[in-house]
Write an enzyme that holds these catalytic residues in place. Structure first.
Site, PDB file in Angstrom:
ATOM      1  N   HIS A 157       0.847  -1.163  -0.054  1.00  0.00           N
ATOM      2  CA  HIS A 157      -0.128  -0.081   0.068  1.00  0.00           C
ATOM      3  C   HIS A 157       0.897   1.387  -0.054  1.00  0.00           C
ATOM      4  O   HIS A 157       0.642   2.177  -0.964  1.00  0.00           O
ATOM      5  CB  HIS A 157      -1.047  -0.010   1.189  1.00  0.00           C
ATOM      6  CG  HIS A 157      -1.543   1.192   1.532  1.00  0.00           C
ATOM      7  ND1 HIS A 157      -3.021   1.267   1.086  1.00  0.00           N
ATOM      8  CD2 HIS A 157      -1.613   2.519   1.946  1.00  0.00           C
ATOM      9  CE1 HIS A 157      -3.505   2.483   1.471  1.00  0.00           C
ATOM     10  NE2 HIS A 157      -2.640   3.162   1.875  1.00  0.00           N
ATOM     11  N   GLU A 158       1.716   1.265   0.893  1.00  0.00           N
ATOM     12  CA  GLU A 158       2.680   2.455   1.047  1.00  0.00           C
ATOM     13  C   GLU A 158       3.604   2.853  -0.238  1.00  0.00           C
ATOM     14  O   GLU A 158       3.701   3.771  -0.456  1.00  0.00           O
ATOM     15  CB  GLU A 158       3.585   2.498   2.583  1.00  0.00           C
ATOM     16  CG  GLU A 158       2.659   2.647   3.474  1.00  0.00           C
ATOM     17  CD  GLU A 158       1.616   3.703   3.752  1.00  0.00           C
ATOM     18  OE1 GLU A 158       1.986   4.852   3.128  1.00  0.00           O
ATOM     19  OE2 GLU A 158       0.421   3.701   4.178  1.00  0.00           O
ATOM     20  N   HIS A 161       1.625   4.369  -3.098  1.00  0.00           N
ATOM     21  CA  HIS A 161       1.510   5.827  -2.847  1.00  0.00           C
ATOM     22  C   HIS A 161       2.838   6.377  -3.775  1.00  0.00           C
ATOM     23  O   HIS A 161       2.618   7.428  -4.510  1.00  0.00           O
ATOM     24  CB  HIS A 161       1.631   6.263  -1.659  1.00  0.00           C
ATOM     25  CG  HIS A 161       0.317   6.203  -0.787  1.00  0.00           C
ATOM     26  ND1 HIS A 161      -0.783   6.916  -1.408  1.00  0.00           N
ATOM     27  CD2 HIS A 161      -0.142   5.673   0.302  1.00  0.00           C
ATOM     28  CE1 HIS A 161      -1.958   6.431  -0.372  1.00  0.00           C
ATOM     29  NE2 HIS A 161      -1.523   5.883   0.474  1.00  0.00           N
ATOM     30  N   TYR A 172      -4.823  14.698  -3.303  1.00  0.00           N
ATOM     31  CA  TYR A 172      -5.120  13.886  -2.133  1.00  0.00           C
ATOM     32  C   TYR A 172      -6.239  14.380  -1.278  1.00  0.00           C
ATOM     33  O   TYR A 172      -6.286  14.926  -0.408  1.00  0.00           O
ATOM     34  CB  TYR A 172      -3.866  13.803  -1.080  1.00  0.00           C
ATOM     35  CG  TYR A 172      -3.984  12.551  -0.095  1.00  0.00           C
ATOM     36  CD1 TYR A 172      -4.192  11.307  -0.541  1.00  0.00           C
ATOM     37  CD2 TYR A 172      -4.248  12.988   1.146  1.00  0.00           C
ATOM     38  CE1 TYR A 172      -4.329  10.242   0.227  1.00  0.00           C
ATOM     39  CE2 TYR A 172      -4.272  11.728   2.206  1.00  0.00           C
ATOM     40  CZ  TYR A 172      -4.309  10.551   1.686  1.00  0.00           C
ATOM     41  OH  TYR A 172      -4.664   9.491   2.573  1.00  0.00           O
ATOM     42  N   GLU A 181      -6.016   6.490  -2.211  1.00  0.00           N
ATOM     43  CA  GLU A 181      -5.908   5.477  -1.276  1.00  0.00           C
ATOM     44  C   GLU A 181      -6.560   4.024  -1.707  1.00  0.00           C
ATOM     45  O   GLU A 181      -5.817   3.060  -1.500  1.00  0.00           O
ATOM     46  CB  GLU A 181      -7.084   5.893  -0.245  1.00  0.00           C
ATOM     47  CG  GLU A 181      -6.281   7.119   0.961  1.00  0.00           C
ATOM     48  CD  GLU A 181      -5.174   6.418   1.304  1.00  0.00           C
ATOM     49  OE1 GLU A 181      -5.284   5.059   1.928  1.00  0.00           O
ATOM     50  OE2 GLU A 181      -4.217   6.893   1.759  1.00  0.00           O
ATOM     51  N   ASP A 253     -13.476  16.569   6.800  1.00  0.00           N
ATOM     52  CA  ASP A 253     -12.514  15.933   7.430  1.00  0.00           C
ATOM     53  C   ASP A 253     -11.814  14.687   6.637  1.00  0.00           C
ATOM     54  O   ASP A 253     -12.387  14.634   5.484  1.00  0.00           O
ATOM     55  CB  ASP A 253     -13.085  15.095   8.715  1.00  0.00           C
ATOM     56  CG  ASP A 253     -13.820  15.901   9.572  1.00  0.00           C
ATOM     57  OD1 ASP A 253     -13.334  17.129   9.808  1.00  0.00           O
ATOM     58  OD2 ASP A 253     -14.800  15.514  10.382  1.00  0.00           O
ATOM     59  N   HIS A 259     -10.207   8.061   3.240  1.00  0.00           N
ATOM     60  CA  HIS A 259     -10.173   7.045   3.680  1.00  0.00           C
ATOM     61  C   HIS A 259     -11.669   6.129   3.881  1.00  0.00           C
ATOM     62  O   HIS A 259     -11.580   5.216   3.698  1.00  0.00           O
ATOM     63  CB  HIS A 259      -9.280   6.576   5.146  1.00  0.00           C
ATOM     64  CG  HIS A 259      -7.945   7.101   5.061  1.00  0.00           C
ATOM     65  ND1 HIS A 259      -7.402   8.366   5.221  1.00  0.00           N
ATOM     66  CD2 HIS A 259      -7.044   6.049   4.559  1.00  0.00           C
ATOM     67  CE1 HIS A 259      -6.221   8.124   5.108  1.00  0.00           C
ATOM     68  NE2 HIS A 259      -5.766   6.964   4.758  1.00  0.00           N
TER      69      HIS A 259
END
Length: 332
Positions: A157-158, A161, A172, A181, A253, A259
């Site tokens: 996942h990371e 990015h 983003y 994401e 938010d 997410h």
């Protein structure tokens, strides 16, 4: 841009737990992350990429925040016996192999960039992130969260990015941020299934499985098959992810719900992967990768990305179109 695995809204719930240790660790993680964003990364929290001539290196921050830390493992070295170090090494090597062997991509920049990974970051740090230069993994607080190198999909996942940053550069925020994401989840889950030698239909589709420890009622951080069902804990609350446009969360938010709303394209990928058949990495994953690298704009929304995947799907175009329709998104 810094991309963290655990969203602030979940850390806020951990901070409100009855357990003083977990609450304190979450508070420190939130404060660290907010300070990082506010300063865009002080020198003590960032690293300057140095070409080592090796595809990857693992460093140990030794529970500090200076990056990259002490070099502890690189290709050709034997396992160290430290779980976090060896998990990071094996996971990063496997992710690079997947990108090379399945998508013909040479590291995250497609130019053979070295991948730096740092483990044992800070004290009881409840997160993992890509900071624009390297991958960083905390050990968790030991009660709510375990170490972030344990689920290999977190590593995939990371690293993804970084791939998205070098390709579509998806902003983003809002739908483009939720796509950002989701794409990281797509290739994180593809890596997990590839290592387990599972087909899309055999897999559990859980992201971050094992990141929660025994005291938390949850199987993972997210479910791509059934967004909103990954955890339901008396103190952490219920997984807030949504899986259909009719439930889209319009909020300021979390960078516009990146997410929460990422569950929508996540479920679309699950539906496409199971319809296309075979492995997620080599089936629908190739379609998603082609769409990501097709020249889409930074502000691409769900419908725009859906169109790009249908255009890239060839004989599977109808399957992919139906997958997006299944989450309330229409490809033009």
């Amino acid at each position: 841009m810094r991309h963290a695995f655990v969203p602030d809204y979940l850390l806020e719930r951990v901070r409100a737990m009855d357990d003083a240790h977990c609450a304190r660790c979450a508070d420190l993680t939130l404060e660290h992350d907010r300070r990082f964003r506010a300063t865009r990364g002080a020198q003590s929290l960032t690293a300057t990429a140095v070409a080592s001539g090796k595809p990857w290196e693992i460093h140990d921050a030794e529970h500090g925040t200076t990056l990259p830390g002490r070099l502890v493992r690189s290709p050709g070295d034997a396992a160290t016996g430290d779980d976090a170090t060896d998990e990071a090494a094996d996971g990063i090597a496997a992710a690079l192999a997947m990108y090379a062997e399945v998508y013909d991509r040479d590291s995250f920049d497609d130019k053979g960039a070295d991948v730096l990974g740092t483990v044992h970051y800070d004290q009881n740090y409840d997160n993992a992130f890509w900071n624009g230069t390297q991958l960083v993994f905390g050990d968790g607080d030991g009660k709510a969260f375990g170490r972030f190198t344990r689920p290999v999909d977190v590593l995939g996942h990371e690293l993804t990015h970084a791939v998205t940053e070098r390709t579509a550069g998806l902003t983003y925020e809002g739908q483009s941020g939720a796509l950002n994401e989701s794409i990281s989840d797509v290739f994180g889950i593809s890596l997990k299934q590839r290592l387990l030698k599972q087909s899309a239909k055999q897999a559990d589709w859980l992201i971050g499985e094992g990141i929660f420890l025994a005291g938390v009622k949850g199987t993972a951080l997210r479910s791509m098959k059934a967004p909103g069902t990954a955890y339901d804990d008396p103190q952490l609350g219920k997984d807030p992810q949504v899986g259909d446009m009719k439930d889209y969360v319009d909020t300021s938010d979390d960078n516009g719900g990146v997410h929460t709303n990422s569950g929508i394209p996540n479920r679309a990928f699950y539906l496409a992967a199971t319809a296309v058949g075979g492995s997620a990495a080599e089936g629908a994953g190739r379609i998603w990768y082609a769409a990501l690298t097709s020249g889409i704009g930074a502000d691409t929304d769900f419908a725009g990305f859906a169109t790009a995947t249908v255009d890239a799907a060839g004989e599977h175009a109808d399957d992919v179109r139906k997958a997006w329709q299944g989450v309330g998104v229409t490809a033009s």
